[in-house]
Design an enzyme around this catalytic site. Structure first.
Site, short mmCIF file in Angstrom:
data_model
loop_
_atom_site.label_atom_id
_atom_site.label_comp_id
_atom_site.label_asym_id
_atom_site.label_seq_id
_atom_site.Cartn_x
_atom_site.Cartn_y
_atom_site.Cartn_z
N HIS A 24 6.41 -7.68 -4.62
CA HIS A 24 6.75 -6.29 -4.27
C HIS A 24 7.80 -5.78 -5.24
O HIS A 24 8.77 -6.49 -5.53
CB HIS A 24 7.27 -6.25 -2.83
CG HIS A 24 7.56 -4.86 -2.37
ND1 HIS A 24 6.58 -4.00 -1.95
CD2 HIS A 24 8.72 -4.16 -2.32
CE1 HIS A 24 7.12 -2.83 -1.63
NE2 HIS A 24 8.42 -2.90 -1.86
N ARG A 76 -4.10 -3.72 0.82
CA ARG A 76 -4.53 -3.73 2.22
C ARG A 76 -3.61 -4.58 3.07
O ARG A 76 -3.09 -5.58 2.59
CB ARG A 76 -5.95 -4.30 2.35
CG ARG A 76 -6.99 -3.37 1.84
CD ARG A 76 -8.38 -3.79 2.22
NE ARG A 76 -9.30 -2.86 1.62
CZ ARG A 76 -9.62 -1.69 2.14
NH1 ARG A 76 -9.14 -1.33 3.31
NH2 ARG A 76 -10.43 -0.87 1.51
#
Ligand code: GRF
Length: 198
Positions: free
Chosen positions: A115, A97
């Site tokens: 990431h 989110r």
């Protein structure tokens, strides 16, 4: 004798498998991340597999679903859970989110994300697929502070991972994930050290 540094309290936010969460929790337990405690694991998905892994480790888990609420309302509940537990550092680990500006502001410089690419290359979803489709010869993973940009906040640390000719998304993701687990623990240890001398 100098006082031992106070234990820093970490909250980890997940949405799914939670392997990075487990890597952080295990690094805390081993002392690779010193003077720290995983105080809570928060999931926005009731069925996130990572919740069970956290429970098995005796870590408190909270499910805070968005439901029909706005992002702001949802994040307000998360902020109050973080505040009630006096959280020092928030680690996003596969948390799917975008955060509200209120949450980012309240914990600015104290929210990390991992990431699976060498940012600023390949931000957003499916970073491993993006790297393969681009014909990149190398990818990797990045730990960065979270700000209002998509995967664009200040970089804490990165690690390269080679891409092989015959790589699939699955192969490459698995090779990157091994490095993610090491990198995230190192980045959290480094960030907590900096926070404790501020
Ligand atoms: C990882 O590849 C992470 O970099 C990305 O989402 C994936 C989450 O995996 N943000 P897990 O839930 O930590 O196993």
């Amino acid at each position: 004798m100098p006082n031992s540094p106070a234990t820093k309290r970490i909250a980890i936010l997940i949405s799914g498998r939670g392997s990075n969460m487990v890597a952080l929790a295990d690094a805390v337990r081993r002392g690779t991340i010193p003077n720290a405690e995983v105080a809570t694991v928060i999931s926005d998905k009731r069925d996130a597999a990572g919740l069970e892994s956290a429970n098995e480790r005796g870590i408190e888990t909270l499910v805070i679903e968005r439901g029909a609420r706005t992002r702001q309302e949802h994040d307000r509940e998360i902020v109050s859970a973080l505040a009630a537990r006096q959280i020092d550092l928030v680690c996003l680990a596969g948390y799917m989110r975008v955060l509200s500006s209120e949450l980012i502001n309240d914990y600015r410089g104290r929210i990390l994300n991992i990431h699976p690419s060498l940012l600023p290359a390949f931000p957003g979803l499916d970073a491993q697929r993006q790297a393969l489709e681009h014909g990149a010869k190398v990818s990797g993973c990045t730990v960065h502070f979270v700000d209002e940009t998509l995967d664009g906040g200040p970089i804490v640390t990165q690690r390269e991972v080679p891409i092989h000719e015959d790589d699939t998304v699955e192969n490459l993701s698995a090779r990157i994930l091994i490095e993610e687990h090491r990198l995230y623990a190192a980045a959290v240890a480094k960030t907590l050290k900096k926070l404790s001398i501020k």
